[in-house]
Design an enzyme around this catalytic site. Structure first.
Site, mmCIF file in Angstrom:
data_model
loop_
_atom_site.group_PDB
_atom_site.id
_atom_site.type_symbol
_atom_site.label_atom_id
_atom_site.label_comp_id
_atom_site.label_asym_id
_atom_site.label_seq_id
_atom_site.Cartn_x
_atom_site.Cartn_y
_atom_site.Cartn_z
ATOM 1 C CB CYS A 60 -0.903 -0.004 1.232
ATOM 2 S SG CYS A 60 -2.006 1.438 1.313
ATOM 3 C CB CYS A 64 -1.646 4.290 7.958
ATOM 4 S SG CYS A 64 -2.803 4.849 6.679
ATOM 5 C CB CYS A 67 -0.927 0.312 8.233
ATOM 6 S SG CYS A 67 -1.590 -0.980 7.152
ATOM 7 C CB CYS A 104 -15.507 -7.317 6.697
ATOM 8 S SG CYS A 104 -16.890 -7.052 7.826
ATOM 9 C CB CYS A 135 -18.579 -5.009 5.336
ATOM 10 S SG CYS A 135 -17.676 -3.511 5.829
ATOM 11 C CB CYS A 195 -18.419 -0.115 8.795
ATOM 12 S SG CYS A 195 -17.353 -0.872 10.045
ATOM 13 N NE ARG A 267 -17.302 -5.622 13.812
ATOM 14 C CZ ARG A 267 -17.829 -5.117 12.703
ATOM 15 N NH1 ARG A 267 -17.195 -4.161 12.051
ATOM 16 N NH2 ARG A 267 -18.964 -5.557 12.248
#
Length: 331
Positions: A60, A64, A67, A104, A135, A195, A267
């Site tokens: 990616c 972040c 991550c 998901c 999702c 979400c 959640r």
């Protein structure tokens, strides 16, 4: 970088000062208030179970700081292309048979191309045919992409705010807060459920945690599903050595989230693998009513199914019934 929240996106229903007042309540008073509100809007001991699968892992371009899938950091995560449909369906069937109600799918993209979206749409349609809620989290959406996902039968789109507007620039620099808000607007306008949550334990202050909850609660309407993640510290990421968050402060965060967004599904998300059972029990008391089921999230560990089953039995928790469509949007 402009990380400010635009007023046309957020309705200041919960100012940060009011959220902080909740955090300062005596612990037992806070949990009593959260549980009382929870029981007004949700079955008292029911927990919704979802399963999360990384359908495209690593490489990616985003930065972040939490991550391990970022191409900017040296971690143990190995990049993998988009998972073939038969493999995705096999995972979805296993999740369904193990009790998961929602499936998901996450792809580590900054923003999907139309060709990539075509493939994901095929995955969504196939999983939907298994009778599960669907999702996806694919990064930022371009105009028209949310509508295509809605037409394919997608139920939820996940796109987290991660942290407060003020702290955001300390964690992510490759996209702005308003980039995230723009995708959330597109998701809402397409008629998809939202979400959207965040991560705590990033080295932030209580004021930052309050700012995150205020931003989430001020979305109009606030999200139907709010995952609260505790940072999983991964070697090689900038936050690998972040200080541990006090477990009781995490429970407070769950309780304040429940009070600020009474009808959302809260959640208990990443970080459960390292939580003591007593901490998880307090989180359910504080209003958490959803977990991710299965031994792995996208790239980080999750409690084994047997451990969850044992905990649920000891606490007297049961699967959440499917909500009626008329109750799907928070008031």
């Amino acid at each position: 970088m402009d990380t400010r929240v635009r007023h046309e996106t957020l309705n200041p229903a919960w100012p940060v000062a009011a959220i902080l007042d909740l955090f300062r309540l005596p612990f037992n008073d806070l949990l009593l208030q959260a549980q009382t509100i929870h029981r007004r809007h949700h079955p008292a001991n029911a927990v919704q179970q979802s399963s999360l699968l990384s359908i495209k892992t690593g490489a990616c371009p985003e930065d972040c700081a939490y991550c391990p899938q970022s191409s900017r950091y040296e971690t143990a995560v190995e990049a993998a292309p988009l998972m073939p449909l038969p493999q995705v369906l096999a995972a979805a069937r296993r999740a369904r048979d193990a009790g998961a109600q929602r499936f998901c799918m996450g792809a580590a993209w900054r923003s999907p191309t139309e060709r990539q979206l075509d493939e994901v749409i095929g995955h969504v349609r196939a999983v939907k045919e298994l009778g599960m809620e669907t999702c996806v989290t694919l990064g930022m959406l371009k105009p028209g992409q949310a509508e295509r996902l809605k037409a394919a039968g997608l139920d939820y789109y996940n796109h987290n705010l991660d942290t407060s507007p003020e702290y955001y620039g300390e964690i992510i620099r490759t996209r702005t807060y308003d980039d995230r808000l723009q995708t959330l607007r597109r998701v809402r306008e397409a008629g998809l459920k939202v979400c959207c949550g965040g991560i705590v334990g990033l080295g932030e202050s209580r004021e930052v945690r309050a700012g995150l909850i205020a931003a989430l609660a001020s979305l109009d309407p606030y999200p139907e599903s709010v995952p609260i993640n505790q940072l999983v510290k991964v070697p090689g990421t900038p936050l690998a050595d972040a200080p541990d968050l006090d477990p009781l402060e995490f429970v407070r965060t769950i309780a304040v989230t429940r009070i600020a967004m009474p009808r959302t599904v809260v959640r208990l998300s990443a970080g459960r693998e390292s939580m003591h059972d007593s901490t998880q029990a307090l989180c359910f008391m504080a209003g958490a009513n959803s977990i991710f089921h299965g031994e792995q999230l996208l790239t980080t560990p999750n409690p084994r199914a047997a451990a969850d089953a044992s905990l649920f039995e000891r606490l007297g928790l049961v699967p959440m019934p499917a909500p009626a469509d008329s109750d799907s949007h928070p008031a």
